[in-house]
Enzyme design. Sequence first.
Site, short mmCIF file in Angstrom:
data_model
loop_
_atom_site.label_atom_id
_atom_site.label_comp_id
_atom_site.label_asym_id
_atom_site.label_seq_id
_atom_site.Cartn_x
_atom_site.Cartn_y
_atom_site.Cartn_z
N THR A 31 -11.40 9.35 7.21
CA THR A 31 -12.43 8.47 8.15
C THR A 31 -11.27 7.87 9.35
O THR A 31 -9.92 8.29 9.44
CB THR A 31 -12.77 7.17 7.71
OG1 THR A 31 -11.59 6.28 7.29
CG2 THR A 31 -13.66 7.50 6.61
N ARG A 33 9.84 12.24 3.87
CA ARG A 33 10.42 11.25 4.56
C ARG A 33 10.87 9.91 3.96
O ARG A 33 11.46 9.04 4.73
CB ARG A 33 9.43 10.95 5.73
CG ARG A 33 9.42 12.09 6.44
CD ARG A 33 7.89 12.09 7.89
NE ARG A 33 7.78 13.64 8.36
CZ ARG A 33 7.62 14.50 7.69
NH1 ARG A 33 7.33 14.69 6.68
NH2 ARG A 33 7.56 15.62 8.74
N TRP A 47 0.75 -1.34 -0.02
CA TRP A 47 -0.07 0.16 -0.04
C TRP A 47 0.99 1.38 -0.03
O TRP A 47 1.88 1.35 0.53
CB TRP A 47 -1.02 -0.09 1.24
CG TRP A 47 -2.12 0.96 1.10
CD1 TRP A 47 -2.17 2.26 1.68
CD2 TRP A 47 -3.12 0.97 0.63
NE1 TRP A 47 -3.34 2.70 1.47
CE2 TRP A 47 -4.00 2.05 0.51
CE3 TRP A 47 -3.85 -0.08 -0.65
CZ2 TRP A 47 -5.20 2.21 0.08
CZ3 TRP A 47 -5.06 0.05 -0.92
CH2 TRP A 47 -5.75 1.38 -0.68
N PHE A 79 10.70 -0.63 13.35
CA PHE A 79 9.28 0.21 13.03
C PHE A 79 9.82 0.92 11.98
O PHE A 79 9.98 1.94 12.52
CB PHE A 79 8.56 0.50 14.20
CG PHE A 79 6.88 0.97 14.15
CD1 PHE A 79 6.02 0.04 13.71
CD2 PHE A 79 6.86 2.54 13.77
CE1 PHE A 79 4.73 0.55 13.51
CE2 PHE A 79 5.49 2.81 13.62
CZ PHE A 79 4.34 1.93 13.54
N SER A 132 3.47 2.74 5.19
CA SER A 132 2.93 4.13 4.81
C SER A 132 1.43 4.03 4.80
O SER A 132 0.73 3.55 4.02
CB SER A 132 3.55 4.42 3.31
OG SER A 132 3.09 5.77 3.37
N HIS A 135 -10.22 5.04 9.94
CA HIS A 135 -9.38 4.03 9.64
C HIS A 135 -8.03 4.27 9.89
O HIS A 135 -7.26 3.39 10.17
CB HIS A 135 -9.60 3.79 8.10
CG HIS A 135 -8.84 2.49 7.43
ND1 HIS A 135 -9.52 1.14 7.94
CD2 HIS A 135 -8.01 2.44 6.67
CE1 HIS A 135 -8.57 0.36 7.28
NE2 HIS A 135 -7.59 1.00 6.67
N ILE A 161 -1.43 7.19 5.41
CA ILE A 161 -1.59 8.48 5.19
C ILE A 161 -3.26 8.76 5.73
O ILE A 161 -4.04 8.30 5.34
CB ILE A 161 -1.49 8.92 3.68
CG1 ILE A 161 -0.14 8.58 3.31
CG2 ILE A 161 -1.79 10.18 3.57
CD1 ILE A 161 0.36 8.82 1.90
#
Length: 170
Positions: free
Chosen positions: A95, A136, A31, A122, A89, A97, A91
Site C-alpha cells: 500500500t 544495511r 517497528w 536521519f 526501518s 502507507h 519496508i
Amino acid sequence: MATANTNLSDYDKSTIPNAEDLRFGIVVSEWNSSITDALYQGAVEALLDCGAVEHQIVKWDVPGSFELVYGAKKMIKRHDPDVIIVIGSVIQGETKHFDFVCQATAQGIMDLNLQHETPIIFCVLTDNNMQQAIDRSGGKHGNKGVEAAIAAIKMAVLGRGSAFADELEF
C-alpha cells in the site's frame, strides 16, 4: 544502488573528533526491531570507539518511524543533547502507507533540524524488502548505524563551534 560500492561501517578514526565530551540522544523505532536494534548497536559501538562515554548516551524507544520526530523533539527539551540520532526501518509493502510514513518522517526530521540548534541525524532505512534492510544493518553493506554515529559526532562538534569543526572534511 547508492550503497553498492560503499561499506556503511567504514570510517577513518583519525579523522573523527574525540566524542568524550559530547552528549548523545538516540531515538529508536520498535517497528522492525531486528533491524533497528542492529542499527542501534552499530551506532553505540561506533560512538564508544570514538571516545563517547556510555552514560552520556541516552536511548528512547518509540513505537514506529513516524513517532521518531516527536521523540526527538521531546528529547531535545528533556535532555538537551549535543546531537540526536533517529533510527528506524520502513519496508515497502503493498500500500501507499510506506510513502506516507517515509515522507512525513523525513520532513519532520528536516523541520526539527531547521527549528532547533540540536542536529538530528536521519538513520531511517527505507528499503524495498527485508533483505535490503538486513544488508544495511550489519549485512553485506555494513551498518548504517555506524555511519549515522560518525555523522553525529561531526555535527555535534560543528554545532558546538569548536576549533576542530573548522578542520572537518565533509
